[in-house]
Write a protein that holds these residues in place. Sequence first.
Motif, PDB file in Angstrom:
ATOM      1  N   ARG A  13       0.815  -1.216   0.000  1.00 19.39           N
ATOM      2  CA  ARG A  13       0.000   0.000   0.000  1.00 19.39           C
ATOM      3  C   ARG A  13       0.846   1.262   0.000  1.00 19.39           C
ATOM      4  O   ARG A  13       0.354   2.342  -0.218  1.00 19.39           O
ATOM      5  N   LEU A  14       2.119   1.115   0.249  1.00 16.37           N
ATOM      6  CA  LEU A  14       2.986   2.294   0.323  1.00 16.37           C
ATOM      7  C   LEU A  14       3.285   2.931  -1.034  1.00 16.37           C
ATOM      8  O   LEU A  14       3.807   4.012  -1.110  1.00 16.37           O
ATOM      9  N   TYR A  15       2.962   2.208  -2.115  1.00 20.49           N
ATOM     10  CA  TYR A  15       3.066   2.887  -3.408  1.00 20.49           C
ATOM     11  C   TYR A  15       1.996   2.395  -4.352  1.00 20.49           C
ATOM     12  O   TYR A  15       1.445   1.315  -4.171  1.00 20.49           O
ATOM     13  N   LYS A  16       1.690   3.223  -5.346  1.00 17.94           N
ATOM     14  CA  LYS A  16       0.733   2.799  -6.357  1.00 17.94           C
ATOM     15  C   LYS A  16       1.343   3.015  -7.737  1.00 17.94           C
ATOM     16  O   LYS A  16       2.234   3.832  -7.900  1.00 17.94           O
ATOM     17  N   ASP A  77       3.681   6.622  -1.465  1.00 17.89           N
ATOM     18  CA  ASP A  77       2.771   7.376  -0.612  1.00 17.89           C
ATOM     19  C   ASP A  77       3.457   8.612  -0.027  1.00 17.89           C
ATOM     20  O   ASP A  77       4.526   8.515   0.567  1.00 17.89           O
ATOM     21  N   ARG A  78       2.847   9.770  -0.234  1.00 17.05           N
ATOM     22  CA  ARG A  78       3.543  11.005   0.135  1.00 17.05           C
ATOM     23  C   ARG A  78       3.653  11.189   1.645  1.00 17.05           C
ATOM     24  O   ARG A  78       4.577  11.831   2.124  1.00 17.05           O
ATOM     25  N   ASP A  79       2.715  10.614   2.392  1.00 16.07           N
ATOM     26  CA  ASP A  79       2.837  10.714   3.845  1.00 16.07           C
ATOM     27  C   ASP A  79       4.062   9.939   4.317  1.00 16.07           C
ATOM     28  O   ASP A  79       4.770  10.354   5.219  1.00 16.07           O
ATOM     29  N   TYR A  80       4.301   8.795   3.664  1.00 18.56           N
ATOM     30  CA  TYR A  80       5.461   7.980   4.009  1.00 18.56           C
ATOM     31  C   TYR A  80       6.741   8.786   3.749  1.00 18.56           C
ATOM     32  O   TYR A  80       7.673   8.805   4.534  1.00 18.56           O
TER      33      TYR A  80
END
Length: 425
Positions: A13-16, A77-80
């Motif tokens: 889920r950390l990237y799409k 994911d930008r929050d990551y």
Amino acid sequence: MSKNMGLPRQRKRLYKKSNKCLICGSKKLTRYLSLGNAAPANSYLTKLQLKQKEFKAPLEVYFCHNCHLAQLLHIVDRDYIFSNYAYFSSTSPMLVKHFEEYAKEVFQRYPAQSKQLVVDIGSNDGVLLKPFKKLGARVLGIDPAKNIAQIANKQGIKTIADFFSKNKVAKLIKKYGKAGIITSNNTLAHTDALHDILDGVKELLDEKGIFIFEVQYLLDLLNHNEFDNTYHEHICFYATRPLTYLLKMHGLKIINIIHTDTHGGGIMVFASHSRSSLTIAKAVNEFLENEKRFGLDKLSTYKKFAKRPPIVKKQLTRMLLNLKKKGKKIVAYGASAKATTLLQYCNISSDIVEYITDSAPSKQGKFTPGTHIPIVTPHTLKTKTPDYIIITAWNYADNIMEKEKWFKEGGGKFIIPIPQPRIVD
Ligand SMILES: [Zn+2]
């Protein structure tokens, strides 16, 4: 070459992976560069994190056949990425100087707009707003990294710790009024929320306001083989044509472009409302023509470029392994994002490079993503002096070699890895 199959489920889920162009939405995209699976460049690891499985995602660049944007499609994911971003601009003296000149230049060109309100999107620790404020501008910063925004506020630069977004603009205008100047440096290259940001800029920008942003320049990147400027945080690689296309979609136009030497070559772009009476400088057309001459509109140009990184990898690893065989001690200088890419792509880890120096206290004591090289203060060079220093921050090579000339005088040698690895004599 999808290598994400083996990643643990919760990491996915950390990237799409997007399948359309970030600017124009076209699905006619071709991958021209693959740097393998990599850990995000600014995710420096603590000692404890070294024992955990590291998150990695494919690092690949695509060309859009419609608007010609060069871009990543694997979006982390930008929050990551940004929640604990370790990059403090003010720790780099060269960047501080650059932004002082930047502020002066803009203030001189547009004094009235500067006094009205300067909003910096992605303001970091206030590195640009500090000199603006000194010159007499009214300033406001916006930056998603809470730890960095906090520091800026403490230093007297009003900074909102948040992502800039269209839905926040009405509130900003109510509290601070419209902006005469909006600046944004490297943000447009580091976000997949382009359209939302530009909608917000359009709304926040005063009728006579100027939107100024600096991004790395794709033409320089291709020319100088700066493939190490590719990392997950760096989503778009810009040239004038895709930028013109993008701004037009949001009722903005480019009125001038200046070539800068930040990060291995950049462009400072001046834009206004499409309907403003400001004229378009000759430079804009010259940039467009030059890019066409270079072939930035053709896939073949990018495919040709993609042949160069494997050569650097081969030459650099061979060079370092030979030195290692001779018992030489090798370290690196500058734990920047591009150092992460270079080291990861070339598989250079702590068995070859003993340590890497960096002047940012937030990085010291940590380890480089993917390659796990300890990050130490530059002073370590004096206590644990190596035989060779790889200047991973090669865009500052001249300044670094001048600053550390004692090293060369003592018989040490510098290695500059880009555009092709060489030992400086
Ligand atoms: Zn496109």
